[in-house]
Design a protein around this motif. Structure first.
Motif, PDB file in Angstrom:
ATOM      1  N   TYR A 174      14.293 -38.553 -19.621  1.00 31.13           N
ATOM      2  CA  TYR A 174      13.769 -37.270 -20.070  1.00 31.13           C
ATOM      3  C   TYR A 174      14.632 -36.164 -19.463  1.00 31.13           C
ATOM      4  CZ  TYR A 174       9.614 -39.647 -21.825  1.00 31.13           C
ATOM      5  OH  TYR A 174       8.763 -40.459 -22.530  1.00 31.13           O
ATOM      6  N   GLN A 175      14.930 -35.175 -20.249  1.00 27.84           N
ATOM      7  CA  GLN A 175      15.785 -34.093 -19.763  1.00 27.84           C
ATOM      8  C   GLN A 175      15.179 -33.472 -18.509  1.00 27.84           C
ATOM      9  OE1 GLN A 175      16.958 -31.234 -22.735  1.00 27.84           O
ATOM     10  NE2 GLN A 175      17.768 -32.803 -24.119  1.00 27.84           N
ATOM     11  N   GLY A 176      16.027 -33.286 -17.506  1.00 27.25           N
ATOM     12  CA  GLY A 176      15.568 -32.763 -16.229  1.00 27.25           C
ATOM     13  C   GLY A 176      15.367 -33.845 -15.184  1.00 27.25           C
ATOM     14  N   GLN A 177      15.249 -35.116 -15.626  1.00 29.65           N
ATOM     15  CA  GLN A 177      15.145 -36.227 -14.683  1.00 29.65           C
ATOM     16  C   GLN A 177      16.540 -36.687 -14.267  1.00 29.65           C
ATOM     17  OE1 GLN A 177      12.820 -39.256 -16.745  1.00 29.65           O
ATOM     18  NE2 GLN A 177      10.977 -38.637 -15.653  1.00 29.65           N
ATOM     19  N   TRP A 178      16.604 -37.489 -13.200  1.00 29.67           N
ATOM     20  CA  TRP A 178      17.895 -38.066 -12.833  1.00 29.67           C
ATOM     21  C   TRP A 178      17.848 -39.592 -12.759  1.00 29.67           C
ATOM     22  CZ3 TRP A 178      18.726 -40.778  -8.192  1.00 29.67           C
ATOM     23  CH2 TRP A 178      17.700 -40.684  -7.244  1.00 29.67           C
ATOM     24  N   ARG A 179      16.653 -40.170 -12.890  1.00 26.88           N
ATOM     25  CA  ARG A 179      16.546 -41.625 -12.965  1.00 26.88           C
ATOM     26  C   ARG A 179      16.479 -42.036 -14.434  1.00 26.88           C
ATOM     27  NH1 ARG A 179      15.726 -43.981  -8.127  1.00 26.88           N
ATOM     28  NH2 ARG A 179      14.914 -42.699  -6.429  1.00 26.88           N
ATOM     29  N   SER A 180      17.236 -43.057 -14.780  1.00 25.56           N
ATOM     30  CA  SER A 180      17.347 -43.455 -16.183  1.00 25.56           C
ATOM     31  C   SER A 180      16.789 -44.853 -16.406  1.00 25.56           C
ATOM     32  CB  SER A 180      18.816 -43.418 -16.621  1.00 25.56           C
ATOM     33  OG  SER A 180      19.598 -44.288 -15.818  1.00 25.56           O
ATOM     34  N   LEU A 181      16.518 -45.184 -17.670  1.00 26.64           N
ATOM     35  CA  LEU A 181      16.089 -46.518 -18.079  1.00 26.64           C
ATOM     36  C   LEU A 181      17.065 -47.045 -19.123  1.00 26.64           C
ATOM     37  CD1 LEU A 181      12.220 -46.052 -18.514  1.00 26.64           C
ATOM     38  CD2 LEU A 181      13.380 -47.329 -16.702  1.00 26.64           C
ATOM     39  N   ALA A 225      19.984 -36.801 -26.850  1.00 29.24           N
ATOM     40  CA  ALA A 225      19.814 -37.962 -27.724  1.00 29.24           C
ATOM     41  C   ALA A 225      19.540 -37.569 -29.169  1.00 29.24           C
ATOM     42  CB  ALA A 225      18.687 -38.847 -27.197  1.00 29.24           C
ATOM     43  N   ALA A 226      18.729 -36.534 -29.383  1.00 27.36           N
ATOM     44  CA  ALA A 226      18.322 -36.159 -30.740  1.00 27.36           C
ATOM     45  C   ALA A 226      19.483 -35.654 -31.579  1.00 27.36           C
ATOM     46  CB  ALA A 226      17.212 -35.112 -30.681  1.00 27.36           C
ATOM     47  N   THR A 227      20.464 -35.010 -30.935  1.00 28.53           N
ATOM     48  CA  THR A 227      21.565 -34.401 -31.699  1.00 28.53           C
ATOM     49  C   THR A 227      22.858 -35.198 -31.628  1.00 28.53           C
ATOM     50  OG1 THR A 227      22.169 -33.036 -29.781  1.00 28.53           O
ATOM     51  CG2 THR A 227      20.599 -32.099 -31.357  1.00 28.53           C
ATOM     52  N   THR A 228      22.827 -36.353 -30.946  1.00 29.40           N
ATOM     53  CA  THR A 228      24.043 -37.159 -30.815  1.00 29.40           C
ATOM     54  C   THR A 228      24.420 -37.803 -32.145  1.00 29.40           C
ATOM     55  OG1 THR A 228      23.689 -37.633 -28.480  1.00 29.40           O
ATOM     56  CG2 THR A 228      25.041 -39.186 -29.685  1.00 29.40           C
ATOM     57  N   ASN A 229      25.679 -37.743 -32.464  1.00 29.10           N
ATOM     58  CA  ASN A 229      26.190 -38.393 -33.668  1.00 29.10           C
ATOM     59  C   ASN A 229      26.318 -39.893 -33.393  1.00 29.10           C
ATOM     60  OD1 ASN A 229      27.693 -39.416 -35.815  1.00 29.10           O
ATOM     61  ND2 ASN A 229      28.952 -37.575 -35.994  1.00 29.10           N
ATOM     62  N   PRO A 230      25.668 -40.737 -34.190  1.00 29.45           N
ATOM     63  CA  PRO A 230      25.759 -42.187 -33.966  1.00 29.45           C
ATOM     64  C   PRO A 230      27.194 -42.700 -33.940  1.00 29.45           C
ATOM     65  CG  PRO A 230      24.015 -41.709 -35.532  1.00 29.45           C
ATOM     66  CD  PRO A 230      24.744 -40.417 -35.297  1.00 29.45           C
ATOM     67  N   ASP A 232       6.802 -35.838 -26.821  1.00 30.23           N
ATOM     68  CA  ASP A 232       7.189 -34.491 -27.239  1.00 30.23           C
ATOM     69  C   ASP A 232       8.321 -33.928 -26.381  1.00 30.23           C
ATOM     70  OD1 ASP A 232       5.549 -34.496 -25.009  1.00 30.23           O
ATOM     71  OD2 ASP A 232       4.795 -32.466 -25.377  1.00 30.23           O
ATOM     72  N   ALA A 233       8.726 -34.641 -25.331  1.00 31.06           N
ATOM     73  CA  ALA A 233       9.769 -34.143 -24.423  1.00 31.06           C
ATOM     74  C   ALA A 233      11.151 -34.574 -24.913  1.00 31.06           C
ATOM     75  CB  ALA A 233       9.525 -34.671 -23.016  1.00 31.06           C
ATOM     76  N   PRO A 234      12.158 -33.702 -24.753  1.00 34.10           N
ATOM     77  CA  PRO A 234      13.522 -34.062 -25.167  1.00 34.10           C
ATOM     78  C   PRO A 234      14.090 -35.155 -24.270  1.00 34.10           C
ATOM     79  CG  PRO A 234      13.510 -31.941 -24.037  1.00 34.10           C
ATOM     80  CD  PRO A 234      12.081 -32.320 -24.234  1.00 34.10           C
ATOM     81  N   VAL A 235      14.929 -35.998 -24.859  1.00 34.02           N
ATOM     82  CA  VAL A 235      15.507 -37.148 -24.166  1.00 34.02           C
ATOM     83  C   VAL A 235      17.021 -37.007 -24.107  1.00 34.02           C
ATOM     84  CG1 VAL A 235      15.801 -39.663 -24.219  1.00 34.02           C
ATOM     85  CG2 VAL A 235      13.611 -38.650 -24.885  1.00 34.02           C
TER      86      VAL A 235
END
Length: 677
Positions: free
Chosen positions: A539-546, A496-501, A578-581
């Protein structure tokens, strides 16, 4: 010439027809016995009995159980699946879990498509969408010829990683259609373009399996309505809380699985909001089952984790509804441990409760209510006559004698067990999700909801019960309160942090173009088109999303990340800023706004209604002389106290002792328990 809108809800016992006058907002109802062998017959009977001129109908909306019943009974046409070589058994392996982990002997049901009809072809796409192996077209044609010889009626095409590139699936569909032009073909890249192959394969399998049944039913009903003079599209309620036209049903038939129960959830939310309660619990008790739904802050609770049979998920967005086998026709019985049970077995529409005089001799909830005096001796405006002697005989032989009880004690025991079962269902959908039932209103409807609603509310300390003006056809009315609605999504897996809008915008534009085209095809004009964006994140490493709401133009992903942290905090009571998304998927809800039903508003003047009579009714082991009211005599502002019985053509309202009741400006009855000193 009076223009009207018609909504039909097919239940296990009755088919309800709701007719609304467009000019006055006046609603009238018609109830007719359901015809399980062909639901369409009951629909047309109801329309005829209501004396509806289809030429004057501007909207015909329908909640159907056809897809649900076909899956439950497995009365499905022969369906096949074509998979990537090596992935034939994905739908049988599933997630290797069980509904009850501790029941060694209870197996998960077999897939809707047996292994012999799951064939494979050579093709391969990698996780990035690159085609490693083109579809082997010679092999594909051989598979098509085999399936043609087997006379299959529908085919699901499920290739690995097609969610990111569906080119091979689309080509396979073309070949199948060339060989078998009349066969329904569902491809997973169109039905559910998302990772997690079991969920994608399962949804596509269900969609294919029900397509011939649903499309045939919808086509026949559309033709019948047109023959009667109806000139517009038939609108069919789907589980997401919107309606779809027959054109969309051909591609997304599985969206109608659970169609009927969504209507009640929509109506209960609408009525709760109308009465000033943003938090409401829908309590829809019919002849066979009870459906419980929940609205929080005015919005229904949605889910993508649902199924008709455990192990075979249907991943279309759905209003969350919990269904249990508790209805007017639920049977009372004694288990092996000597305890009294109630349901899920049901007497159904036929033979029905013992008091229907159709041959059933086992006591049901309706028989118990009749013995207790809570039900009168007729239903559906006198169309069904109830026999108290047969009800007493059934209660005596089923419960009173086996348990050594007096007749009325046994009848109350039957009702108490039923109420406890239904209260537990409400707890499952509220308390286990972090909601306190005391913060909600209970909207009691369905043919039997108003009979039991007040006592279920007492069990849960719910402060107010709302009984709509026509509780028996409230689900049908829900079909008049919805818009044309479709959900579109596409995979978009990125940090998410590095995605180009701009890349997100491009992904949205792609599915928005598809959404607009779908609505245009269904006759929705641009000014009535509403598109709502969401980005599913984790959150990176999870597999359930919101799913996080996204703006109409994405200029920065930081706002989306902040929204995800907020939603995670709200859903799970913690967040990790503080966790990457990661972004998982983009989605668009496309809505075609249609005119809504509006209940007429009445002037409120405090008054005391006059009872139509009295009868003996049993409450808490005591016989009470109880006033009986006719609901048609009520005026807005009417106030009275329990015990009381309110009778109307489509339901009976029980107002127990120690309660007060008031009729509001929309003619709802609000029942409140008195606070004990």
């Amino acid at each position: 010439m009076t223009k009207s809108r018609v909504a039909v809800d097919v239940g296990g016992t009755f088919t309800d027809v709701c007719i609304m006058d467009e000019d006055t907002g006046e609603i009238r109802i018609e109830k007719t016995p359901s015809t399980p062998d062909d639901p369409m017959r009951a629909i047309m009977n109801g329309v005829a009995d209501a004396k509806v001129d289809l030429a004057d109908v501007t909207m015909f909306s329908h909640g159907t159980t056809v897809a649900t019943n076909a899956l439950i009974t497995r009365k499905l046409p022969r369906t096949a699946m074509v998979c990537t070589e090596g992935f034939r058994d994905v739908v049988e392996i599933r997630r290797s879990n069980k509904e009850d982990l501790w029941d060694t002997y209870k197996d998960v049901a077999k897939p809707y498509i047996p292994r012999r009809d799951r064939l494979t072809v050579k093709e391969r796409v990698d996780a990035a969408g690159k085609i490693l192996q083109e579809l082997d077209e010679d092999e594909a044609r051989k598979v098509a010829e085999i399936l043609k010889k087997r006379d299959v009626k529908a085919i699901a095409v499920c290739f690995i990683n097609s969610y990111v590139n569906g080119q091979n699936e689309r080509r396979m569909k073309e070949i199948l259609t060339e060989v078998m032009p009349d066969v329904h073909v569902s491809i997973s890249s169109q039905i559910m373009p998302e990772i997690f192959e079991h969920e994608r394969f399962s949804t596509t399998m269900v969609n294919a399996a029900v397509s011939p049944v649903v499309v045939d039913y919808v086509s026949r009903l559309s033709d019948k309505l047109k023959d009667g003079g109806y000139a517009r599209d038939l609108l069919l309620l789907h589980t997401g809380g919107g309606v779809m036209t027959p054109a969309s049903v051909k591609d997304f038939a599985a969206r109608l699985a659970g169609s009927g129960i969504a209507a009640g959830a929509i109506a209960s939310r609408f009525i709760g909001n109308l009465c000033g309660f943003e938090n409401s619990i829908g309590f829809d008790m019919g002849g066979t089952s009870t459906d419980v739904s929940l609205a929080h802050h005015g919005e229904p609770i949605m889910t993508k984790d649902w199924y008709i049979e455990y192990g075979y998920p249907i991943r279309f967005p759905s209003i969350e509804v919990l269904t249990i086998g508790a209805g007017g026709g639920s049977l009372a019985w004694k288990d092996e441990g000597g305890s009294l049970r109630n349901g899920p077995q049901s007497a159904g529409a036929y033979p029905g409760p013992a008091c229907y005089s159709n041959g059933n001799e086992v006591a049901t909830n309706s028989d118990a209510n009749l013995v207790l005096g809570r039900l009168g001796t007729s239903l559906a405006g006198g169309e069904i006559t109830l026999d108290p002697k047969l009800a007493e005989k059934a209660v005596r032989e089923t419960v009173a004698e086996p348990f050594g009880m007096e007749l009325h004690e046994a009848a109350e025991a039957i009702i108490d067990v039923a109420n406890a079962n239904m209260a537990n269902a409400v707890r499952l959908l509220s308390i286990t999700r972090g909601h306190d039932p005391r913060d909600f209103a209970l909207v009691a409807f369905g043919g039997a909801g108003a009979l039991h609603g007040a006592e279920v509310a007492k069990e849960l300390s719910i402060p107010v019960v709302i009984v709509p003006p026509n509780p028996g056809v409230t689900s049908a009315m829900g079909c008049l309160l919805v818009d044309i609605q479709h959900d579109f999504s596409d995979s978009f897996m990125a940090d998410a942090a590095t995605t180009n809008p701009e890349d997100l915008e491009a992904a949205f534009h792609k599915i928005e173009a598809e959404a607009v085209d779908r609505l245009r095809h269904e006759g929705v004009t641009p000014e009535n088109t509403v598109l709502q964006r969401t980005v599913e994140m984790m959150y990176q490493g999870q597999w359930r999303s919101l799913a996080v709401p996204a703006p109409s133009k994405v200029t920065s992903t930081q706002d989306l990340i902040a929204g995800f942290h907020e939603q995670h905090e709200r859903e799970y009571n913690f967040s990790r800023e503080d966790a990457p998304v990661s972004i998982f998927r983009v989605g668009v809800k496309a809505t075609g706004v249609v005119p809504k039903a509006e209940l007429p508003k009445h002037e409120v003047v405090e008054n005391t209604p006059t009872p139509a009579g009295q009868r003996d009714v049993w409450f808490d082991g005591k016989c009470c002389k109880t006033d009986v009211y006719e609901r048609v005599d009520f005026k807005a502002g009417a106030q009275f106290s329990g015990p009381a019985i309110v009778e109307q053509v489509d339901s009976t309202v029980v107002v127990p002792p120690n309660t007060t009741a008031k009729v509001d400006q929309y003619m709802n009855i609000l029942i409140r328990w008195r606070t004990e000193a």
